[in-house]
Design a protein around this motif. Structure first.
Motif, PDB file in Angstrom:
ATOM      1  N   ASP A 161       0.831  -1.203   0.000  1.00 46.37           N
ATOM      2  CA  ASP A 161       0.000   0.000   0.000  1.00 46.37           C
ATOM      3  C   ASP A 161       0.869   1.257   0.000  1.00 46.37           C
ATOM      4  OD1 ASP A 161      -2.297   1.516   0.006  1.00 46.37           O
ATOM      5  OD2 ASP A 161      -2.543   1.443   2.185  1.00 46.37           O
ATOM      6  N   GLY A 162       1.908   1.257  -0.844  1.00 42.77           N
ATOM      7  CA  GLY A 162       2.693   2.465  -1.012  1.00 42.77           C
ATOM      8  C   GLY A 162       3.880   2.607  -0.104  1.00 42.77           C
ATOM      9  N   HIS A 163       4.361   1.495   0.502  1.00 41.53           N
ATOM     10  CA  HIS A 163       5.559   1.553   1.340  1.00 41.53           C
ATOM     11  C   HIS A 163       6.459   0.380   0.978  1.00 41.53           C
ATOM     12  CE1 HIS A 163       2.572   3.760   3.869  1.00 41.53           C
ATOM     13  NE2 HIS A 163       3.587   4.598   3.953  1.00 41.53           N
ATOM     14  N   ILE A 164       7.747   0.665   0.797  1.00 43.16           N
ATOM     15  CA  ILE A 164       8.705  -0.369   0.404  1.00 43.16           C
ATOM     16  C   ILE A 164      10.021  -0.099   1.119  1.00 43.16           C
ATOM     17  CG2 ILE A 164       9.492   0.903  -1.629  1.00 43.16           C
ATOM     18  CD1 ILE A 164       9.074  -2.882  -1.550  1.00 43.16           C
ATOM     19  N   GLY A 165      10.686  -1.173   1.523  1.00 43.16           N
ATOM     20  CA  GLY A 165      11.989  -1.061   2.186  1.00 43.16           C
ATOM     21  C   GLY A 165      12.922  -2.149   1.691  1.00 43.16           C
ATOM     22  N   ALA A 266      18.791  -0.840  -7.792  1.00 38.37           N
ATOM     23  CA  ALA A 266      18.384   0.090  -8.848  1.00 38.37           C
ATOM     24  C   ALA A 266      16.862   0.216  -8.901  1.00 38.37           C
ATOM     25  CB  ALA A 266      18.935  -0.380 -10.195  1.00 38.37           C
ATOM     26  N   THR A 267      16.150  -0.904  -8.746  1.00 39.91           N
ATOM     27  CA  THR A 267      14.675  -0.851  -8.721  1.00 39.91           C
ATOM     28  C   THR A 267      14.181  -0.080  -7.505  1.00 39.91           C
ATOM     29  OG1 THR A 267      14.697  -3.039  -9.766  1.00 39.91           O
ATOM     30  CG2 THR A 267      12.600  -2.260  -8.901  1.00 39.91           C
ATOM     31  N   PHE A 268      14.820  -0.295  -6.362  1.00 36.59           N
ATOM     32  CA  PHE A 268      14.425   0.417  -5.140  1.00 36.59           C
ATOM     33  C   PHE A 268      14.668   1.916  -5.280  1.00 36.59           C
ATOM     34  CE2 PHE A 268      15.691   1.985  -0.883  1.00 36.59           C
ATOM     35  CZ  PHE A 268      14.474   1.830  -0.238  1.00 36.59           C
ATOM     36  N   PHE A 269      15.802   2.299  -5.868  1.00 43.42           N
ATOM     37  CA  PHE A 269      16.096   3.720  -6.057  1.00 43.42           C
ATOM     38  C   PHE A 269      15.100   4.360  -7.022  1.00 43.42           C
ATOM     39  CE2 PHE A 269      20.803   2.719  -5.105  1.00 43.42           C
ATOM     40  CZ  PHE A 269      20.524   2.722  -3.746  1.00 43.42           C
ATOM     41  N   ALA A 270      14.659   3.609  -8.030  1.00 45.30           N
ATOM     42  CA  ALA A 270      13.669   4.146  -8.961  1.00 45.30           C
ATOM     43  C   ALA A 270      12.338   4.398  -8.253  1.00 45.30           C
ATOM     44  CB  ALA A 270      13.487   3.188 -10.133  1.00 45.30           C
ATOM     45  N   LEU A 271      11.910   3.448  -7.417  1.00 43.47           N
ATOM     46  CA  LEU A 271      10.656   3.633  -6.678  1.00 43.47           C
ATOM     47  C   LEU A 271      10.778   4.764  -5.659  1.00 43.47           C
ATOM     48  CD1 LEU A 271       9.719  -0.113  -6.044  1.00 43.47           C
ATOM     49  CD2 LEU A 271       8.502   1.489  -7.516  1.00 43.47           C
ATOM     50  N   ARG A 272      11.952   4.907  -5.066  1.00 37.41           N
ATOM     51  CA  ARG A 272      12.150   5.953  -4.065  1.00 37.41           C
ATOM     52  C   ARG A 272      12.072   7.352  -4.665  1.00 37.41           C
ATOM     53  NH1 ARG A 272      17.772   5.904  -0.863  1.00 37.41           N
ATOM     54  NH2 ARG A 272      18.424   6.794  -2.852  1.00 37.41           N
ATOM     55  N   SER A 273      12.394   7.465  -5.943  1.00 37.60           N
ATOM     56  CA  SER A 273      12.394   8.782  -6.589  1.00 37.60           C
ATOM     57  C   SER A 273      11.022   9.211  -7.073  1.00 37.60           C
ATOM     58  CB  SER A 273      13.360   8.769  -7.776  1.00 37.60           C
ATOM     59  OG  SER A 273      12.901   7.877  -8.774  1.00 37.60           O
ATOM     60  N   SER A 274       9.968   8.442  -6.741  1.00 37.47           N
ATOM     61  CA  SER A 274       8.637   8.775  -7.261  1.00 37.47           C
ATOM     62  C   SER A 274       8.103  10.080  -6.677  1.00 37.47           C
ATOM     63  CB  SER A 274       7.658   7.633  -6.967  1.00 37.47           C
ATOM     64  OG  SER A 274       7.593   7.398  -5.580  1.00 37.47           O
TER      65      SER A 274
END
Length: 307
Positions: A161-165, A266-274
């Motif tokens: 629901d919009g949170h990732i770690g 790289a995938t995590f950094f892409a999601l973090r930049s949203s």
């Protein structure tokens, strides 16, 4: 007397001085030792290695009541059975434990660092948090005595629901590495912004715009997709996207994606930049409020004085 072969030697039988005891099968059936008649203790009280059922040192069932064997490979082992009360050591932890901060958005709004994983356990619903071990790999260090091998664990955590770690931890044992990676994933949890492709009916289902993340030689690009497209991605990025609550997305990746650690980062950094790209619907004026540490300064000072 010459003998030409060994087979021709005569065989001499000498009778025994003691009479031979013949075993009677009828008597043998009732010659089993009865507990109590002999001086031996029952099997369960004898100690030693025991029989096949208990396997001696603690047995297979209780896993290590004897000599401390039976270290589980699970996440927490036996310590998870008894939960110790959380004693926060940071100001943010004290505010969260006393229910003065009840949402992660209040923390993200003022860019407060999360140093304790229990903050996430208190604010978010633990049942909705899903963690998955993406990879455990051995790493070595050359020392004067030889090579020292440790284990590096990559763990992703999200609530859908919009949170990732994402947590990365290295330790001498696999269980400790996984446990530490889960704790680090909770402290690095970030919000993921979701949006629409085309019309804005229903709930947000994809990324709001094109996003890019890079780690090492791996570059990952996330592109919005129409509703119903699904996650057009490899197994690793698809796992992170689904944990973040994104159901439709196109992806493009370049570089050495076989290096799973860099691919995940790289995938995590892409999601973090949203949330770094400010779209017009976020231009609304927001009221300026005090930071939580300034707003609850009296509570924090009183608690510090009481200690």
């Amino acid at each position: 007397h010459p003998f030409h072969s060994l087979s021709s030697f005569p065989l001499f039988f000498f009778p025994s001085t003691e009479p031979t005891k013949m075993a009677d099968p009828a008597v043998q059936e009732n010659t089993a030792p009865v507990e109590g008649e002999t001086g031996d203790a029952p099997q369960e009280e004898r100690g030693g290695f025991g029989g096949r059922g208990d396997r001696g040192r603690g047995g297979r069932g209780d896993r290590g009541r004897g000599r401390g064997r039976g270290r589980g490979r699970g996440r927490g082992g036996r310590r998870g059975d008894r939960k110790e009360e959380w004693t926060p050591v940071t100001k943010l932890g004290r505010l969260v434990k006393n229910k003065l901060i009840t949402s992660l958005e209040d923390i993200y709004l003022f860019s407060l660092p999360i140093k304790e994983p229990e903050i996430i356990d208190t604010i978010l619903d633990v049942e909705k948090l899903n963690d998955e071990v993406l990879k455990v790999m051995p790493v070595q260090k050359q020392t004067s005595a030889g090579q020292r091998t440790r284990f590096k664990a990559f763990v992703a955590l999200g609530d859908g629901d919009g949170h990732i770690g994402l947590g990365v931890k290295c330790s001498g044992e696999v269980a400790n590495a996984i446990r530490g990676a889960i704790a680090l994933a909770k402290t690095t949890i970030v919000p993921v912004r979701r949006g629409y492709w085309g019309s804005t009916f229903g709930k947000p289902h994809t990324v709001p715009c094109k996003l890019t993340g890079k780690c090492g030689s791996v570059r990952v690009r996330l592109v919005p997709a129409p509703r119903g497209s699904g996650l057009v991605a490899g197994p690793v990025p698809a796992k992170l996207l689904s944990m973040a609550g994104i159901s439709d997305c196109y992806t493009s990746s370049t570089g050495h994606t076989r290096t799973m650690g860099n691919f995940v980062k790289a995938t995590f950094f892409a999601l973090r930049s949203s949330y770094r790209f400010l779209t017009p619907n976020l231009w609304k004026p927001s009221p300026v409020t005090k930071a939580p540490f300034a707003q609850y300064s009296e509570f924090l000072s009183e608690e510090a004085a009481s200690k």
